[in-house]
Write a protein that holds these residues in place. Structure first.
Motif, PDB file in Angstrom:
ATOM      1  N   THR A 117       0.835  -1.213   0.000  1.00 22.23           N
ATOM      2  CA  THR A 117       0.000   0.000   0.000  1.00 22.23           C
ATOM      3  C   THR A 117       0.862   1.253   0.000  1.00 22.23           C
ATOM      4  O   THR A 117       0.573   2.224  -0.715  1.00 22.23           O
ATOM      5  N   TRP A 121       0.912   4.110  -2.756  1.00 17.62           N
ATOM      6  CA  TRP A 121       0.676   5.496  -2.299  1.00 17.62           C
ATOM      7  C   TRP A 121       1.760   6.434  -2.833  1.00 17.62           C
ATOM      8  O   TRP A 121       1.451   7.537  -3.314  1.00 17.62           O
ATOM      9  N   CYS A 124       1.248   7.001  -6.502  1.00 17.10           N
ATOM     10  CA  CYS A 124       0.105   7.900  -6.704  1.00 17.10           C
ATOM     11  C   CYS A 124       0.499   9.356  -6.451  1.00 17.10           C
ATOM     12  O   CYS A 124       0.187  10.244  -7.265  1.00 17.10           O
ATOM     13  N   GLN A 125       1.172   9.615  -5.347  1.00 13.39           N
ATOM     14  CA  GLN A 125       1.499  11.006  -4.982  1.00 13.39           C
ATOM     15  C   GLN A 125       2.493  11.634  -5.962  1.00 13.39           C
ATOM     16  O   GLN A 125       2.482  12.860  -6.145  1.00 13.39           O
ATOM     17  N   LEU A 158      -3.013   8.146   3.626  1.00 15.87           N
ATOM     18  CA  LEU A 158      -2.302   6.877   3.746  1.00 15.87           C
ATOM     19  C   LEU A 158      -2.738   6.132   4.998  1.00 15.87           C
ATOM     20  O   LEU A 158      -3.124   4.953   4.928  1.00 15.87           O
ATOM     21  N   ASN A 161      -6.319   4.802   4.864  1.00 16.09           N
ATOM     22  CA  ASN A 161      -6.509   3.615   4.024  1.00 16.09           C
ATOM     23  C   ASN A 161      -5.842   2.382   4.616  1.00 16.09           C
ATOM     24  O   ASN A 161      -6.335   1.265   4.426  1.00 16.09           O
ATOM     25  N   TYR A 173      -5.715   2.840  -2.641  1.00 15.49           N
ATOM     26  CA  TYR A 173      -4.455   2.695  -3.359  1.00 15.49           C
ATOM     27  C   TYR A 173      -4.284   1.295  -3.957  1.00 15.49           C
ATOM     28  O   TYR A 173      -3.400   1.096  -4.786  1.00 15.49           O
TER      29      TYR A 173
END
Length: 440
Positions: A117, A121, A124-125, A158, A161, A173
């Motif tokens: 995860t 994350w 994604c960021q 973060l 989730n 994510y």
């Protein structure tokens, strides 16, 4: 012919089957994301069935059956050793095994998921899902998270989730981690049942497991419940001398019956998730489900679970099928099943999406009636032939990454778990060295 005894092969074939199931999970998600681009999208009750609307072939894209198989194999593998010890009259060793395994399971199951995860994350960021947000694939777009609005919000998202993954199965994510909380629950159901029945006579324990199977069947728990208890029942049958002796004495009948079970299991697994009335065979199963399943349950979940139960029962009593599933390559794939499950979806949304959609140009949608420019369309796939080259290469890349994960990340999680055991366990119950986590 001597009765087949419970041995290392009883776990080896389960590893091979788990490897096949992990491949089918990847295939199912690839079919959802790229199927309309590679296969004929024309599906209707007015048209002839397409290739993947046919029974047995449809098993290749049935992810729900793989989850059911993971739950069943969790019940089978996790209960096999304690049941052997209990039947041998060594109940104290069985209780020790259950206590240690249940303690380790959480750390060795949760920690890799947390690391996966965090990796998703970070991607994604830093904008790694930017191409996925514009790709002409609804599944890729819908499962690709947006970056957070600020630095502080990123860390808040973060930790939120990381919690909701195990509370209600939601993880923005990595959406497919919703199954992990249920699989962990299934492992704990196995350990709790073993703890409660370790002193019970084998025949009565089988009766209790059948009752629990029926209870979960009627209760509507088609994802984990009755699959876990089916695995425990199969573990009992594996080490029961009377069952094994009877099977050995009737080799021909066993081979024929197990082959029929395998065919029926694959037929049930083929049941589609929606539009079941479009083909005759699925419409037949839909009508049959009204008689064999509890009222009001989701038949599209029950058929894959029941099919997995019947299929694995057939494999367990079929020497040829067990020999195939015990092949070293399938077993190697099975040992990578958990990393594959954690990594395949983020890699589909990044690496594979970049290859297939990254070089495309978003088409102009023109202007509306007021003369305003419409938003551009979705990124089209680069080329269909690129897919036929990229997808096999993606499988190779995925297993290479999963092998690296199993080599470096899983041992790290194991060392942390062992360190924590050494910290909290009593001196007379120190943990012994364990194998890397499998998808159980």
């Amino acid at each position: 012919m001597a009765p087949p005894q419970a041995s290392k092969r009883d776990v080896v074939w389960a590893d091979g089957l788990r490897g096949v199931a992990s491949v089918l999970v990847v295939t199912a998600h690839l079919s959802r994301s790229l199927g309309p681009h590679l296969l004929s999208p024309a599906m209707s009750d007015k048209l002839p069935p397409t290739l993947f609307q046919l029974p047995f072939i449809r098993c290749l894209v049935m992810g729900r059956a793989s989850v059911a198989a993971f739950a069943l194999l969790a019940g089978y593998v996790n209960s096999l050793k304690p049941i052997k010890l209990s039947r041998a009259g060594n109940a104290d060793a069985a209780l020790s095994t259950v206590a240690k395994s249940s303690f380790r399971r959480t750390g060795r199951f949760v920690m890799p998921a947390v690391i996966a995860t965090i990796c998703s994350w970070l991607v994604c960021q830093f904008g790694g899902y930017k191409v996925a947000h514009a790709a002409d694939s609804a599944w890729i777009r819908d499962t690709s998270p947006d970056p957070s609005t600020s630095f502080a919000a990123a860390f808040y998202d973060l930790f939120q989730n990381l919690g909701t993954t195990w509370l209600d199965g939601y993880n923005a994510y990595d959406r497919i981690q919703w199954t992990l909380t249920y699989l962990l629950k299934g492992s704990m159901m196995t350990y709790l049942t073993l703890f409660a029945t370790v002193y019970v006579k084998p025949k009565w324990r089988i009766f209790i497991l059948i009752a629990l199977y029926y209870f979960n069947w009627k209760g509507g728990d088609a994802l984990i419940g009755f699959n876990v208890y089916c695995g425990m029942i199969l573990a009992e049958l594996t080490v029961d001398p009377d069952v094994q002796s009877f099977a050995a004495k009737h080799y021909l009948a066993r081979s024929v019956a197990s082959s029929i079970l395998i065919i029926i299991g694959l037929f049930f697994i083929s049941f589609p998730e929606e539009n079941q009335s479009w083909t005759r065979w699925s419409a037949f199963l839909l009508r049959l489900g009204d008689y064999i399943f509890p009222t009001g349950v989701e038949i599209a979940r029950y058929y894959p679970g029941l099919g997995a139960n019947i299929l694995i029962l057939g494999i367990m009593f079929n020497d040829t099928a067990k020999r195939i599933m015990s092949h070293s390559f399938l077993c190697w794939m099975g040992k990578l099943s958990f990393p594959i499950y954690l990594l395949h979806a983020p890699l589909i949304r990044t690496v594979l999406t970049w290859v297939l959609f990254g070089a495309s140009v978003r088409p102009s949608q023109g202007k509306d009636q007021d003369g305003k420019e419409l938003p551009p369309g979705w990124l089209p796939i680069t080329n269909r032939w690129v897919c036929f080259i990229a997808i096999p290469m993606f499988y190779i890349f995925l297993y290479r990454v999963a092998n690296l994960w199993a080599t470096h990340v899983d041992p790290f999680c194991g060392r942390v778990t062992n360190w924590f055991e050494e910290l909290v366990f009593r001196d007379d119950a120190k943990a012994t060295e364990q194998k890397p986590l499998l998808m159980t």
